[in-house]
Design an enzyme around this catalytic site. Structure first.
Site, short mmCIF file in Angstrom:
data_model
loop_
_atom_site.label_atom_id
_atom_site.label_comp_id
_atom_site.label_asym_id
_atom_site.label_seq_id
_atom_site.Cartn_x
_atom_site.Cartn_y
_atom_site.Cartn_z
N HIS A 423 -40.75 145.22 -9.67
CA HIS A 423 -40.30 143.86 -8.94
C HIS A 423 -38.85 143.90 -8.73
O HIS A 423 -38.17 143.69 -7.87
CB HIS A 423 -40.79 142.71 -10.01
CG HIS A 423 -40.25 141.36 -9.45
ND1 HIS A 423 -41.23 140.48 -9.01
CD2 HIS A 423 -39.01 140.73 -9.65
CE1 HIS A 423 -40.50 139.22 -8.76
NE2 HIS A 423 -39.08 139.49 -9.05
N GLU A 424 -38.19 144.11 -9.99
CA GLU A 424 -36.26 144.26 -10.05
C GLU A 424 -36.17 145.27 -9.06
O GLU A 424 -35.07 145.19 -8.33
CB GLU A 424 -36.01 144.43 -11.40
CG GLU A 424 -36.32 143.51 -12.41
CD GLU A 424 -36.31 141.93 -12.04
OE1 GLU A 424 -35.55 141.73 -11.05
OE2 GLU A 424 -37.03 140.98 -12.55
N HIS A 427 -35.90 144.13 -5.61
CA HIS A 427 -34.60 143.00 -5.53
C HIS A 427 -33.56 144.17 -5.43
O HIS A 427 -32.44 144.18 -4.67
CB HIS A 427 -34.33 142.51 -6.73
CG HIS A 427 -35.13 141.33 -6.90
ND1 HIS A 427 -35.46 140.18 -5.72
CD2 HIS A 427 -36.00 140.62 -7.88
CE1 HIS A 427 -36.13 139.22 -6.18
NE2 HIS A 427 -36.37 139.51 -7.41
N HIS A 430 -33.43 145.98 -2.16
CA HIS A 430 -32.83 145.09 -0.95
C HIS A 430 -31.35 144.83 -0.91
O HIS A 430 -30.58 144.85 0.04
CB HIS A 430 -33.59 143.81 -1.33
CG HIS A 430 -33.67 142.59 -0.08
ND1 HIS A 430 -34.10 141.48 -0.15
CD2 HIS A 430 -33.00 142.78 1.06
CE1 HIS A 430 -33.95 140.95 0.88
NE2 HIS A 430 -33.19 141.58 1.54
ZN LIG Z 1 -37.61 138.10 -8.47
#
Ligand SMILES: [Zn+2]
Length: 631
Positions: A423-424, A427, A430
């Protein structure tokens, strides 16, 4: 909506939804102490030296840009006041302004990373306080910028926009022009700004009451062991396989809130009135339109989300009856919603293996993406992976234009933590791609799209883990984990969005918010979204009173739209290379367009119900797979 040149200050994408990863310990258990920060070997620390080789360099840079001690701190910015109608002056001002903003962001990033790695270090705390104060001065001293631009006529702004040297700022000027009907005269704007601190009181009182003053009875397991209960420990306690522990955690926490229900209702009422005041004073028809205006999002996006999720609630009902059956309980309560269905299949996974699996999982995004992530995780030390004494708990991705996209974690060898890493990393990639491909001004992507990249990578990790799973039970565990994530993000957050919409409509119609009205409304929504299988205990009717997001002015729906967009994109990208290229372009676009335009280019149109329907189909598919693997 008033932050056109919104702070590009270092940012943290906190994982507000995913629950704390390690299990709370009983009050009297022997704890294994984590090492102190100084005992952590360099290879297990994030690479803060890449920002400043040593703290002294940070101090030097601070001295060089902190400006004067008297006001104005930065006369070289103030001198442009009253002159921005001239294109050359505007250009020079923006260059100076953004360059200083960028340097301040770098200083702040370093300071907050150092604070978070050791919350007990006074030097870092002092530095963080220092840079925060200077940043505050910077905001105050440049707050004339927006009113000055807005004091220009449309014609003058258009003329500025047509200047070749100001081309890079065109999108920002467009946003400013768009806000004109909702921008007041300078003296009224000043009055509104002055009221800000007073209007914050409801939220601050809510936070103080729920995080500091409120006390909860401990949760108790089936052996009679007591566990300290707080907003922080709640998330992990309700995942326990021990039903008594889950039950007492849910009931005792809500009883704690129930004891203050009149106060909590008034606080929420105060905040709702605050939103209504903002909407009315800026000529908006209603609260939701005002809240979504800045991102150019039509309220239909929210209405459509609610309608589409409700249309598919039979899927949630079906899942809950399966859950009830597998758990073997007579009645399914809220405290039965978060426990693992296949607890024994929670395999241990080392951090090194987690990195490898996460890197393998992103293969569908192509070699360039994959090797950039591998370099970040394995060579450049983006991540601070392990717990140490006084390190901040939880996980986040954070950084600035001139830093690596750092990741804070507290990894404990679980599948959930591996999911957190994916998940991180989503990010961070991105951020990495946006910073690489955009100017400083547009490198910062809007919150509306922030959870797309992170949950997209969760889907990829799930695919990879499923390929590697050896038994049906292992697969069932993984599928159920994903189903529960969708329940928590899409179903629950959409229900929250509807509650939020309803209380704002009540305020708009002049109806008072009362505890009994809100309890009833909340219980009805629970029954609507979860169906007849779920028993809604009277304590759970108070749940609305403990959700901080209801103070955030139409924030929660973005979790549901973000995750839905990610699931729709995942389905496209894993099937076609063309879709992959569009998605990678989206990841490289930062905040250079409005969020709905960014997503449309990526391949999903959030003004239609198609992405939400796609997420619902994915949920249905996972449900069928879960049944097969549980047989
Ligand atoms: Zn998040």
């Amino acid at each position: 909506m008033s932050h056109f040149f919104a702070s590009r200050f270092s940012r943290i994408i906190a994982r507000l939804l995913i629950i704390a990863v390690y299990f709370s310990k009983p009050i009297h258990s022997e704890e294994v102490m984590p090492p102190s920060r100084s005992e952590v070997p360099l290879k297990n620390k994030w690479n803060v030296e890449a920002l400043y080789q040593e703290p002294a360099h940070w101090n030097q840079e601070l001295l060089s840009i902190r400006g004067k001690d008297e006001s104005p701190r930065w006369p070289e910015l103030k001198m442009f006041k009253g002159k921005l109608g001239d294109p050359k002056a505007m250009n020079e001002f923006l260059e100076r302004y953004l360059s200083l903003d960028r340097k301040l962001a770098k200083l702040a990033t370093y300071a907050h990373l150092r604070v978070d790695e050791d919350l007990g270090n006074d030097e870092f705390k002092t530095n963080y306080g220092l840079i925060s104060a200077i940043n505050h001065d910077f905001r105050m001293e440049t707050s004339w910028l927006e009113p000055e631009i807005l004091a220009l006529s449309d014609k003058e702004i258009r003329r500025l926009m047509s200047e070749p040297m100001l081309k890079p700022y065109q999108f920002h000027f467009e946003r400013i022009l768009r806000a004109r009907p909702h921008t007041l005269s300078a003296d009224k704007e000043e009055l509104l700004a002055l009221s800000g601190k007073a209007l914050d009181a409801s939220y601050k009182a809510f936070a103080a009451l729920s995080n500091a003053d409120m006390v909860f009875k401990p949760a108790v397991d089936s052996q009679g062991n007591e566990y300290p209960l707080s907003n922080g420990s709640y998330g992990s306690l309700i995942q326990s396989p021990d039903r008594n522990l889950r039950k007492t955690a849910v009931l005792h926490l809500h009883q704690g809130f129930g004891a203050h229900i009149n106060t909590l209702c008034e606080l929420l009422q105060g905040q709702t009135q605050n939103h209504l005041f903002g909407a009315k004073s800026r000529n908006f028809s209603d609260c939701v339109t005002a809240a979504l205006f800045g991102n150019q999002i039509n309220p239909n996006v929210v209405y459509q989300l609610i309608a589409t999720v409700k249309k598919n609630r039979h899927l949630m009902e079906e899942y809950l009856s399966l859950r009830k059956q597998v758990l073997g309980v007579d009645e399914l309560h809220v405290y039965d919603l978060s426990s693992p269905l296949v607890p024994e299949a929670d395999v241990k996974i080392s951090y090194a293996d987690a990195c490898k699996t996460v890197i393998d999982s992103v293969a569908p995004l192509g070699k360039t993406y994959q090797s950039a992530l591998a370099k970040g995780l394995l060579e450049d030390r983006w991540v601070d992976p392990f717990e140490n004494m006084k390190k901040r708990s939880g996980a986040y991705s954070s950084g600035c234009y001139d830093s690596m996209p750092y990741i804070l974690m507290n990894f404990h060898d679980t599948v959930t933590d591996t999911m957190t890493l994916a998940h991180e990393a989503g990010h961070s990639m991105h951020s990495y791609l946006s910073r690489k491909n955009q100017s400083y001004l547009y490198s910062h992507y809007p919150i509306f799209v922030a959870e797309v990249a992170s949950t997209f990578n969760e889907q990829l990790l799930m695919d990879e883990l499923m390929r590697n799973a050896k038994t049906k039970r292992e697969k069932a565990y993984l599928i159920n984990d994903m189903i529960d994530r969708i329940r928590g993000t899409i179903f629950r957050q959409t229900m929250f969005a509807e509650f939020e919409l309803k209380i704002h409509q009540m305020a708009e119609q002049g109806q008072p918010l009362t505890p009994s009205a809100l309890n009833k409304m909340y219980a009805e929504l629970m029954r609507e979204y979860y169906g007849p299988e779920l028993v809604v205990d009277k304590e759970v009717e108070w749940e609305w009173s403990r959700i901080p997001h209801f103070y955030y002015d139409f924030y929660v729906y973005q979790y549901a739209t973000g995750v839905s967009a990610a699931m729709a994109l995942h389905a496209q990208v894993t099937k076609s290379e063309g879709a992959r290229d569009k998605y990678l372009k989206f990841l490289s676009s930062g905040g250079s367009k409005y969020p709905l335009d960014l997503l449309k280019e990526a391949g999903v149109d959030m003004t239609t119900s198609a992405p939400i329907e796609a997420a619902m189909q994915r949920f249905e598919f996972l449900l069928e797979e879960l049944k097969k693997n549980l047989e």
